[in-house]
Design a protein around this motif. Structure first.
Motif, short mmCIF file in Angstrom:
data_model
loop_
_atom_site.label_atom_id
_atom_site.label_comp_id
_atom_site.label_asym_id
_atom_site.label_seq_id
_atom_site.Cartn_x
_atom_site.Cartn_y
_atom_site.Cartn_z
N ASN A 1 0.84 -1.20 0.00
CA ASN A 1 0.00 0.00 0.00
C ASN A 1 0.88 1.25 0.00
O ASN A 1 0.91 2.04 0.95
N GLN A 2 1.59 1.46 -1.10
CA GLN A 2 2.45 2.61 -1.21
C GLN A 2 2.77 2.85 -2.67
O GLN A 2 2.57 1.97 -3.53
N CYS A 3 3.30 4.04 -2.97
CA CYS A 3 3.72 4.37 -4.32
C CYS A 3 5.07 3.74 -4.61
O CYS A 3 5.89 3.54 -3.71
N ASP A 4 5.31 3.44 -5.88
CA ASP A 4 6.62 2.92 -6.27
C ASP A 4 7.69 3.99 -6.25
O ASP A 4 8.86 3.71 -6.01
N SER A 5 7.29 5.26 -6.48
CA SER A 5 8.22 6.37 -6.50
C SER A 5 7.46 7.64 -6.16
O SER A 5 6.24 7.72 -6.34
N LEU A 6 8.19 8.65 -5.67
CA LEU A 6 7.59 9.94 -5.37
C LEU A 6 7.77 10.95 -6.49
O LEU A 6 7.38 12.10 -6.36
N LEU A 7 8.35 10.53 -7.62
CA LEU A 7 8.54 11.42 -8.76
C LEU A 7 7.21 11.61 -9.49
O LEU A 7 6.43 10.66 -9.62
N PRO A 8 6.93 12.82 -10.01
CA PRO A 8 5.69 13.06 -10.75
C PRO A 8 5.61 12.16 -11.99
O PRO A 8 6.55 12.08 -12.78
N GLY A 9 4.48 11.44 -12.14
CA GLY A 9 4.28 10.56 -13.28
C GLY A 9 4.91 9.20 -13.14
O GLY A 9 4.77 8.37 -14.05
N SER A 10 5.61 8.95 -12.03
CA SER A 10 6.28 7.65 -11.86
C SER A 10 5.90 6.97 -10.56
O SER A 10 6.65 6.14 -10.06
N CYS A 11 4.76 7.33 -10.00
CA CYS A 11 4.38 6.73 -8.72
C CYS A 11 3.98 5.28 -8.88
O CYS A 11 4.01 4.51 -7.92
N GLY A 12 3.57 4.86 -10.09
CA GLY A 12 3.24 3.47 -10.33
C GLY A 12 1.84 3.06 -9.95
O GLY A 12 1.49 1.88 -10.08
N CYS A 13 1.02 3.99 -9.50
CA CYS A 13 -0.36 3.65 -9.10
C CYS A 13 -1.26 3.52 -10.33
O CYS A 13 -1.14 4.29 -11.29
N ILE A 14 -2.16 2.55 -10.28
CA ILE A 14 -3.16 2.39 -11.33
C ILE A 14 -4.20 3.49 -11.17
O ILE A 14 -4.68 3.75 -10.07
N HIS A 15 -4.57 4.14 -12.27
CA HIS A 15 -5.48 5.26 -12.20
C HIS A 15 -6.89 4.82 -11.81
O HIS A 15 -7.29 3.66 -12.01
N ALA A 16 -7.63 5.77 -11.26
CA ALA A 16 -8.95 5.47 -10.71
C ALA A 16 -9.91 4.99 -11.79
O ALA A 16 -10.72 4.08 -11.56
N GLU A 17 -9.85 5.59 -12.99
CA GLU A 17 -10.76 5.19 -14.06
C GLU A 17 -10.53 3.73 -14.45
O GLU A 17 -11.49 2.98 -14.67
N ILE A 18 -9.26 3.32 -14.53
CA ILE A 18 -8.96 1.95 -14.94
C ILE A 18 -9.42 0.97 -13.86
O ILE A 18 -10.00 -0.09 -14.16
N ASN A 19 -9.17 1.30 -12.59
CA ASN A 19 -9.62 0.42 -11.50
C ASN A 19 -11.13 0.28 -11.49
O ASN A 19 -11.67 -0.80 -11.19
N ALA A 20 -11.84 1.36 -11.79
CA ALA A 20 -13.30 1.29 -11.81
C ALA A 20 -13.79 0.45 -12.98
O ALA A 20 -14.72 -0.36 -12.83
N LEU A 21 -13.19 0.60 -14.16
CA LEU A 21 -13.64 -0.13 -15.34
C LEU A 21 -13.38 -1.63 -15.21
O LEU A 21 -14.11 -2.45 -15.78
N THR A 22 -12.35 -2.01 -14.47
CA THR A 22 -12.09 -3.44 -14.28
C THR A 22 -13.15 -4.09 -13.39
O THR A 22 -13.29 -5.32 -13.40
N LYS A 23 -13.89 -3.30 -12.63
CA LYS A 23 -14.94 -3.84 -11.76
C LYS A 23 -16.32 -3.82 -12.41
O LYS A 23 -17.29 -4.33 -11.83
N SER A 24 -16.45 -3.20 -13.57
CA SER A 24 -17.76 -3.08 -14.20
C SER A 24 -18.20 -4.42 -14.79
O SER A 24 -17.42 -5.12 -15.44
N VAL A 25 -19.44 -4.77 -14.54
CA VAL A 25 -20.00 -6.03 -15.05
C VAL A 25 -21.10 -5.78 -16.06
O VAL A 25 -21.64 -6.73 -16.63
N THR A 26 -21.45 -4.54 -16.29
CA THR A 26 -22.49 -4.19 -17.25
C THR A 26 -21.91 -3.24 -18.29
O THR A 26 -20.80 -2.72 -18.15
N SER A 27 -22.68 -2.98 -19.31
CA SER A 27 -22.25 -2.04 -20.36
C SER A 27 -22.24 -0.61 -19.81
O SER A 27 -23.13 -0.22 -19.05
#
Length: 429
Positions: free
Chosen positions: A327-353
Motif C-alpha cells: 500500500n504505497q507508491c513505487d516512487s515519489l517522482l511526478p508521473g512515476s508513482c506506479g499507481c493504477i489510475h482510478a478510471e482503470i480500476n473502476a472499469l475493471t470492476k464493471s460487469v455491465t455495459s
C-alpha cells in the motif's frame, strides 16, 4: 441621590446590619437597602434601564426635510424615512466622481459600479457570483481543529516542549506512555532543506527525533492531511536521513476528505418550496469521500460511473497499487508513482455495459485513460480538478464526449434566483 435616615436590623452574622433608606434616582420612590453608599440607587432594574435609555437618547435631524425626532445613539440615522433616503442616494448616484469601471472576474464583462468599500472580488450579477464561488473560496484560509490547539507538554522526565497541533500532542503522549521500546525522544533541533514547485529553496523542522532500544534513530513527522508540498518535503527528508544512516517515519492520524461545494436544486410540492442537493453534488461528494481510501501520496483520485439518468451507480474505483501489493507508491517522482489510475480500476470492476454512462471523477482523466473511456462509450464526464496535462480532456471533446467542470454546473437555488424576491409586492407597515 437623597439620604433620608439610618436604621438598624438584625443580621445573620454580627447581630446587626445597617439599613439605609434611599430615594430612587429615576422615579423618586423611597425604598430601603443594605447596600453601601454608591453614586446611583434604583428601586428596580426597570428604573435603571429607563434611565440608561434616557441618557443614550439623541436628537436627530433629517438631512432632506429637516424633521426632528428622538432616537437612541445606536439607531440614529441621517434621514427620517426611506423616501428621504432614496433622495440622498439619487443625488449621490448622479455624481460621476463616485462611479468607476470594473470587470467581472467570472465572465469578463466590463460595467460601471459605484465606489464603495473595496471588495476583493467583483462579479456583475448573482449568477456570476454563484458560478465563481470557487474563486473567493480559494482565498479562505483552511483551518482544522488540529491547528487551533497549541500549548506546552511536560515529559515523564520533566522536559518541557511546545506543540503546535493536537497531532503533535497525541504523538508526545504515545512516545511517553504507549511505545515501550523507546529509549529517548526530543523535538528536532535541525532543519531539512527542500525545493517547492517553483524551484525555491525552503527549510522545515521535523517534529521528533526518536532513539529506540535496538539502537536505531528515527526522524518522525505527524500529519493530518497530505499535500503536494508534504510529498516534496518527504522526498528531501528521505535523502537527508539516508546520508545520516537514520530512518524517516510519517504518522498520519485522521485525513478528512475535502468535499466539493454542494449545489442545491429547488423543488415544489403541496407543502411548499424546498431545496435539496443536486445529483451532481451527491455523486461528486461520493467520489471525494471514496478517494480518501487511496494509498497514493501524490494525489488521491476516485471515479464513479452512473447510468445515463444518474439513478444507479454502475462501478467505482480509486487509484492505488496492484491488488495484493504494498500500500504505497513505487516512487515519489511526478508521473512515476506506479499507481493504477482510478478510471482503470473502476472499469475493471464493471460487469455491465457503460455505453451512455456518466463519469464523476475528482481529477480530470489523463490521455491514456481518456482513450479507454472513449472505447467504453462514456457519454459525459464531470471532473472536480484539472490534471496537469489537459490533453485527455481535449481528446474526449474531440470524440463527442460532454466534458463539464464541476464548478460550472449551475442549478437555480433560492438564493441564486433574484426573481423570487423581485416579483414580491413591496409592503410597508
Amino acid at each position: 441621590m437623597t439620604f433620608i435616615e439610618l436604621k438598624k436590623s438584625r443580621g445573620p452574622k454580627n447581630g446587626f446590619m445597617k439599613k439605609h433608606v434611599y430615594s430612587c434616582d429615576f422615579c423618586k420612590k423611597v425604598f430601603e437597602s443594605c447596600v453601601k453608599k454608591t453614586k446611583y440607587h434604583f428601586c428596580s432594574n426597570s428604573c435603571r434601564t429607563k434611565l440608561k435609555t434616557q441618557q443614550c437618547t439623541v436628537n436627530c435631524i433629517c438631512e432632506v426635510c429637516g424633521k426632528q425626532w428622538a432616537s437612541l445613539k445606536s439607531l440614529a440615522t441621517r434621514t427620517c424615512s426611506r423616501k428621504c433616503g432614496i433622495k440622498i442616494n439619487t443625488a449621490a448616484s448622479k455624481n460621476p466622481a463616485k462611479w468607476h469601471n470594473v470587470t467581472c472576474e467570472n465572465c469578463g464583462k466590463s460595467f460601471e459600479r459605484r465606489k464603495r468599500r473595496q471588495s476583493k472580488h467583483i462579479f456583475c450579477s448573482h449568477n456570476c457570483k454563484s458560478m465563481g464561488a470557487h474563486i473567493w473560496l480559494k482565498d479562505v484560509k483552511k483551518t482544522s481543529r488540529s491547528n487551533t490547539k497549541t500549548g506546552y507538554y511536560v515529559t515523564i522526565d520533566g522536559r518541557k516542549y511546545h506543540y503546535d497541533s493536537s497531532y503533535e500532542l497525541r504523538r508526545m503522549k504515545e512516545l511517553d506512555y504507549r511505545e515501550k521500546d523507546i529509549v529517548f525522544w526530543k523535538r528536532c533541533d535541525f532543519s531539512i532543506p527542500w525545493i517547492d514547485r517553483e524551484e525555491n529553496l525552503h527549510h522545515y523542522h521535523p517534529d521528533f527525533f526518536v532513539e529506540r532500544a535496538d539502537g536505531s534513530l528515527t526522524v518522525e513527522e505527524t500529519k493530518g492531511r497530505m499535500t503536494d508540498d508534504d510529498v516534496r518535503k518527504m522526498k528531501s527528508a528521505l535523502e537527508f536521513v539516508k546520508q545520516k544512516n537514520w530512518k524517516y517515519k510519517i504518522i498520519q492520524y485522521d485525513n478528512p476528505p475535502e468535499l466539493p461545494l454542494p449545489k442545491m436544486n429547488v423543488y415544489h410540492n403541496d407543502y411548499g418550496t424546498f431545496i435539496r442537493p443536486s445529483e451532481e453534488s451527491i455523486f461528486m461528494s461520493m467520489a471525494a469521500t471514496i478517494a480518501a481510501r487511496s494509498t497514493c501520496l501524490r494525489k488521491k483520485v476516485c471515479a464513479v460511473f452512473t447510468d445515463e439518468s444518474m439513478q444507479r451507480v454502475l462501478c467505482f474505483g480509486y487509484n492505488g497499487n496492484v491488488s495484493g501489493g504494498d500500500n504505497q507508491c513505487d516512487s515519489l517522482l511526478p508521473g512515476s508513482c506506479g499507481c493504477i489510475h482510478a478510471e482503470i480500476n473502476a472499469l475493471t470492476k464493471s460487469v455491465t455495459s457503460l455505453v451512455g454512462s456518466t463519469c464523476f471523477v475528482t481529477l480530470s482523466p489523463c490521455f491514456s485513460c481518456a482513450k479507454v473511456l472513449i472505447n467504453r462509450g462514456i457519454k459525459r464526464i464531470v471532473y472536480y480538478e484539472t490534471y496537469r496535462n489537459a490533453s485527455g480532456l481535449e481528446l474526449c471533446r474531440k470524440h463527442g464526449i460532454d466534458v463539464v467542470k464541476y464548478d460550472s454546473v449551475t442549478e437555480i437555488t433560492s438564493c441564486d434566483n433574484p426573481m423570487m424576491i423581485e416579483n414580491l409586492p413591496f409592503t410597508r407597515s
